[in-house]
Design an enzyme around this catalytic site. Structure first.
Site, short mmCIF file in Angstrom:
data_model
loop_
_atom_site.label_atom_id
_atom_site.label_comp_id
_atom_site.label_asym_id
_atom_site.label_seq_id
_atom_site.Cartn_x
_atom_site.Cartn_y
_atom_site.Cartn_z
N SER A 87 -10.55 0.46 2.88
CA SER A 87 -10.02 0.07 4.18
C SER A 87 -9.46 1.30 4.90
O SER A 87 -8.71 2.07 4.31
CB SER A 87 -8.92 -0.98 4.02
N ARG A 124 0.82 -1.21 0.00
CA ARG A 124 0.00 0.00 0.00
C ARG A 124 0.86 1.26 0.00
O ARG A 124 0.54 2.26 0.65
CB ARG A 124 -0.97 0.02 1.19
N GLU A 166 -4.74 4.05 6.17
CA GLU A 166 -4.67 3.77 4.73
C GLU A 166 -5.45 4.83 3.97
O GLU A 166 -5.06 5.23 2.88
CB GLU A 166 -5.24 2.38 4.41
#
Length: 312
Positions: free
Chosen positions: A228, A179, A303
């Site tokens: 998320s 990520r 995130e």
């Protein structure tokens, strides 16, 4: 930059473009959370050349922020200072080559990309069916789902820097991690090339349908939510620590702050039940982070990208 600077003064200092400038553009209208303040100025480039002209001539002291689908972004209530760039249709082309190479503009929705590639009987991008964003966002955060991520299928990307210089960046130069992309934040992605392989169309579509069904069963996708909220501390390792498990163990499932809530279905998702502010959502996220740290000793990392000013 002086935040008291009037938009009209800022507009007078911006370069002439063929695309549109819009003052005090409400970003809550495009946010999946349906919260947030206004962009001082919203710029929609007419095409790549127009974007280049803007970047080459925009005064350095004026902040520039790029906004994608706003599916994994929380816009704070005070709005975003300076110029917000939102890439639209001119950056939404998909070109499928005969050699399995697929070119896609940064504004192409991940869902659309996966569908068109599947219809061309090409495999490798099925996982994009489970990512609610655009190609540009996928590049910026190495988006992934269901055991795959952008890094594994990218050939190279195209981007412009703050001075309007165009760059072709190979996949191995992106600095991809879980990520994460290590390239400077001021680089603006405009397109990418992906490598696919021939596949059986029915099998590809069946896999995508499984991904779609899994998302609907396990995520609150029919609510005002984002992707998320926190990164998995265990990264991409399927056996590693999962954010949702830590949140659940800390007793945060269903926790509320005003009209904001931690999803009961999947507790790594924030939900706006209608009247939450961005501050409500962010505050609730920070409460969860503290409770998880107190319970397990793990500090969760956001995130969701949070941008802009807090309300005055």
């Amino acid at each position: 930059m002086n935040l008291a600077l009037k938009n009209t003064d800022m507009l007078a200092r911006l370069p002439q473009v063929r695309g549109g400038y819009r003052e005090q553009a409400d970003l809550a209208d495009v946010s999946w959370f349906r919260v947030g303040g206004c962009a001082d100025i919203l710029f929609s480039p007419a095409d790549e050349a127009d974007l280049q002209i803007f970047l080459a001539n925009c005064p350095e002291e004026i902040p520039v922020t790029v906004l994608g689908a706003c599916s994994n972004t929380l816009v704070r209530d005070g709005g975003v200072p300076g110029v917000v760039i939102k890439l639209g249709r001119p950056f939404g082309d998909i070109i499928i080559g005969s050699d399995g190479q697929v070119d896609a503009g940064a504004a192409v929705p991940d869902l659309m990309l996966s569908k068109q590639v599947a219809n061309a009987e090409l495999s490798g991008l099925e996982f994009f069916r489970g990512i609610p964003g655009t190609v540009g966002g996928a590049l910026r955060m190495n988006a992934g789902a269901y055991g795959n991520d952008t890094a594994t299928v990218l050939s190279h990307a195209y981007a412009y820097d703050r001075n309007g210089k165009r760059h072709e960046i190979q996949a191995h130069e992106m600095g991809f991690d879980y990520r994460h992309c290590a390239l400077p934040q001021d680089l603006i992605f405009t397109a990418a090339r992906f490598q696919t392989v021939p596949g059986d169309k029915q099998k590809i579509l069946a896999q995508m349908e499984e991904i779609s069904a899994s998302r609907e069963d396990t995520q609150p996708i029919k609510t005002r939510t984002g992707g998320s909220t926190f990164k998995n501390p265990g990264g991409a390792d399927p056996e590693g620590l999962k954010a949702w498990k830590l949140i659940d163990a800390a007793g945060c499932r269903g926790l509320t702050q005003g009209d904001a809530q931690i999803s009961e279905l999947h507790c790594n998702f924030l939900i706006n039940h209608g009247n939450a502010s961005a501050a409500d959502l962010e505050t609730l996220g920070e409460v969860v982070r503290q409770r998880v740290k107190d319970h397990s000793g793990v500090t969760l990392q956001w995130e969701i990208k949070r941008i802009g000013r807090e309300a005055m």
